[in-house]
Scaffold this motif. Structure first.
Motif, PDB file in Angstrom:
ATOM      1  N   MET A   1      54.342  24.401 -13.717  1.00  0.00           N
ATOM      2  CA  MET A   1      54.892  23.827 -12.506  1.00  0.00           C
ATOM      3  C   MET A   1      56.070  24.669 -12.062  1.00  0.00           C
ATOM      4  N   ALA A   2      56.166  24.923 -10.790  1.00  0.00           N
ATOM      5  CA  ALA A   2      57.283  25.671 -10.216  1.00  0.00           C
ATOM      6  C   ALA A   2      57.969  24.805  -9.175  1.00  0.00           C
ATOM      7  N   ALA A   3      59.237  25.048  -8.996  1.00  0.00           N
ATOM      8  CA  ALA A   3      59.987  24.374  -7.940  1.00  0.00           C
ATOM      9  C   ALA A   3      60.274  25.405  -6.866  1.00  0.00           C
ATOM     10  N   LYS A   4      59.821  25.150  -5.654  1.00  0.00           N
ATOM     11  CA  LYS A   4      60.023  26.067  -4.535  1.00  0.00           C
ATOM     12  C   LYS A   4      61.051  25.445  -3.588  1.00  0.00           C
ATOM     13  N   ILE A   5      62.146  26.162  -3.393  1.00  0.00           N
ATOM     14  CA  ILE A   5      63.198  25.679  -2.500  1.00  0.00           C
ATOM     15  C   ILE A   5      63.050  26.404  -1.171  1.00  0.00           C
ATOM     16  N   THR A   6      62.937  25.641  -0.095  1.00  0.00           N
ATOM     17  CA  THR A   6      62.746  26.196   1.237  1.00  0.00           C
ATOM     18  C   THR A   6      64.033  26.100   2.038  1.00  0.00           C
ATOM     19  N   CYS A   7      64.435  27.251   2.582  1.00  0.00           N
ATOM     20  CA  CYS A   7      65.599  27.295   3.480  1.00  0.00           C
ATOM     21  C   CYS A   7      65.405  28.488   4.397  1.00  0.00           C
ATOM     22  N   ARG A   8      65.188  28.231   5.670  1.00  0.00           N
ATOM     23  CA  ARG A   8      64.949  29.331   6.606  1.00  0.00           C
ATOM     24  C   ARG A   8      66.190  30.210   6.738  1.00  0.00           C
ATOM     25  N   SER A   9      67.328  29.610   7.006  1.00  0.00           N
ATOM     26  CA  SER A   9      68.591  30.327   7.160  1.00  0.00           C
ATOM     27  C   SER A   9      69.722  29.334   6.970  1.00  0.00           C
ATOM     28  N   LEU A  10      70.773  29.738   6.258  1.00  0.00           N
ATOM     29  CA  LEU A  10      71.918  28.832   6.080  1.00  0.00           C
ATOM     30  C   LEU A  10      72.609  28.534   7.403  1.00  0.00           C
ATOM     31  N   ASP A  11      72.443  29.433   8.386  1.00  0.00           N
ATOM     32  CA  ASP A  11      73.035  29.188   9.704  1.00  0.00           C
ATOM     33  C   ASP A  11      72.392  27.997  10.394  1.00  0.00           C
ATOM     34  N   ASP A  12      71.131  27.715  10.055  1.00  0.00           N
ATOM     35  CA  ASP A  12      70.408  26.600  10.679  1.00  0.00           C
ATOM     36  C   ASP A  12      70.632  25.266   9.967  1.00  0.00           C
ATOM     37  N   VAL A  13      71.271  25.295   8.794  1.00  0.00           N
ATOM     38  CA  VAL A  13      71.489  24.078   8.017  1.00  0.00           C
ATOM     39  C   VAL A  13      72.781  23.421   8.483  1.00  0.00           C
ATOM     40  N   LYS A  14      72.737  22.117   8.738  1.00  0.00           N
ATOM     41  CA  LYS A  14      73.914  21.429   9.271  1.00  0.00           C
ATOM     42  C   LYS A  14      74.957  21.175   8.180  1.00  0.00           C
ATOM     43  N   ASP A  15      76.226  21.227   8.590  1.00  0.00           N
ATOM     44  CA  ASP A  15      77.333  20.887   7.695  1.00  0.00           C
ATOM     45  C   ASP A  15      77.364  19.372   7.547  1.00  0.00           C
ATOM     46  N   ILE A  16      77.539  18.911   6.308  1.00  0.00           N
ATOM     47  CA  ILE A  16      77.569  17.475   6.067  1.00  0.00           C
ATOM     48  C   ILE A  16      78.803  17.117   5.235  1.00  0.00           C
ATOM     49  N   SER A  17      79.135  15.860   5.258  1.00  0.00           N
ATOM     50  CA  SER A  17      80.274  15.327   4.509  1.00  0.00           C
ATOM     51  C   SER A  17      79.764  14.763   3.187  1.00  0.00           C
ATOM     52  N   ILE A  18      80.369  15.210   2.083  1.00  0.00           N
ATOM     53  CA  ILE A  18      79.971  14.764   0.753  1.00  0.00           C
ATOM     54  C   ILE A  18      81.087  13.895   0.170  1.00  0.00           C
ATOM     55  N   GLN A  19      80.722  12.753  -0.386  1.00  0.00           N
ATOM     56  CA  GLN A  19      81.659  11.840  -1.041  1.00  0.00           C
ATOM     57  C   GLN A  19      81.258  11.721  -2.506  1.00  0.00           C
ATOM     58  N   HIS A  20      82.188  11.975  -3.423  1.00  0.00           N
ATOM     59  CA  HIS A  20      81.904  11.838  -4.860  1.00  0.00           C
ATOM     60  C   HIS A  20      82.624  10.584  -5.350  1.00  0.00           C
ATOM     61  N   LEU A  21      81.853   9.567  -5.703  1.00  0.00           N
ATOM     62  CA  LEU A  21      82.414   8.292  -6.142  1.00  0.00           C
ATOM     63  C   LEU A  21      82.419   8.198  -7.666  1.00  0.00           C
ATOM     64  N   PRO A  22      83.397   7.501  -8.242  1.00  0.00           N
ATOM     65  CA  PRO A  22      83.476   7.377  -9.706  1.00  0.00           C
ATOM     66  C   PRO A  22      82.589   6.250 -10.241  1.00  0.00           C
ATOM     67  N   CYS A  23      81.351   6.233  -9.792  1.00  0.00           N
ATOM     68  CA  CYS A  23      80.421   5.189 -10.224  1.00  0.00           C
ATOM     69  C   CYS A  23      79.003   5.672  -9.943  1.00  0.00           C
ATOM     70  N   THR A  24      78.045   4.890 -10.356  1.00  0.00           N
ATOM     71  CA  THR A  24      76.646   5.187 -10.077  1.00  0.00           C
ATOM     72  C   THR A  24      76.179   4.267  -8.959  1.00  0.00           C
TER      73      THR A  24
END
Length: 150
Positions: A1-24
């Motif tokens: 099994m292989a994992a294929k990661i698809t990304c045309r261009s990083l310029d086309d990927v939107k910036d997002i806000s990431i929140q790291h919470l101290p819980c699950t």
């Protein structure tokens, strides 16, 4: 099994806000943070920004954490689960970030956090892993934050 990661261009990927919470949180995917996770910021007398919030009634203190220079974080999504372990996995890049907000439970920025430590040493580990045969640097030169000299 292989994992294929698809990304045309990083310029086309939107910036997002990431929140790291101290819980699950038993959810994976997009969350409407602006509606359900209210954050407040205030500037202290010494010019620092304090972030605070609550999650399920528990107080949180937040800080923005930047990724090492030259690195970008990627958020991926697997839209279709494979039927068996032998089938290839197709993963798409759906967002990017250069910083994230780390939330601390009822404490002011716990020092020595594993995330901050990992971000501090990651560039050195990546350099060591990707060093080819022609690389003349020793492990002690590549990993100054990890390898202790006696």
């Amino acid at each position: 099994m292989a994992a294929k990661i698809t990304c045309r261009s990083l310029d086309d990927v939107k910036d997002i806000s990431i929140q790291h919470l101290p819980c699950t949180v038993n959810k994976s995917g997009h969350a409407n943070i602006s509606t359900y996770f209210e954050q407040s910021e205030e500037t202290t007398d010494d010019g620092q920004t304090r972030m605070s919030s609550t999650f399920r009634g528990r107080p949180l203190d937040g800080e923005n954490v930047s990724l090492p220079t030259g690195y970008v974080g990627l958020v991926t999504e697997e839209k279709k689960q494979p039927f068996s372990e032998d089938e290839d996995r197709n993963i798409e890049v759906c967002g990017r970030f250069e910083k994230f907000t780390k939330w601390h439970y009822d404490s002011r920025y716990t020092s020595g956090s594993t995330i901050e430590g990992a971000l501090r040493v990651f560039p050195d580990i990546a350099a060591a892993i990707h060093c080819n045969e022609d690389c003349k640097m020793s492990a002690k030169e590549l990993l100054p934050n990890i390898v202790k000299t006696s």
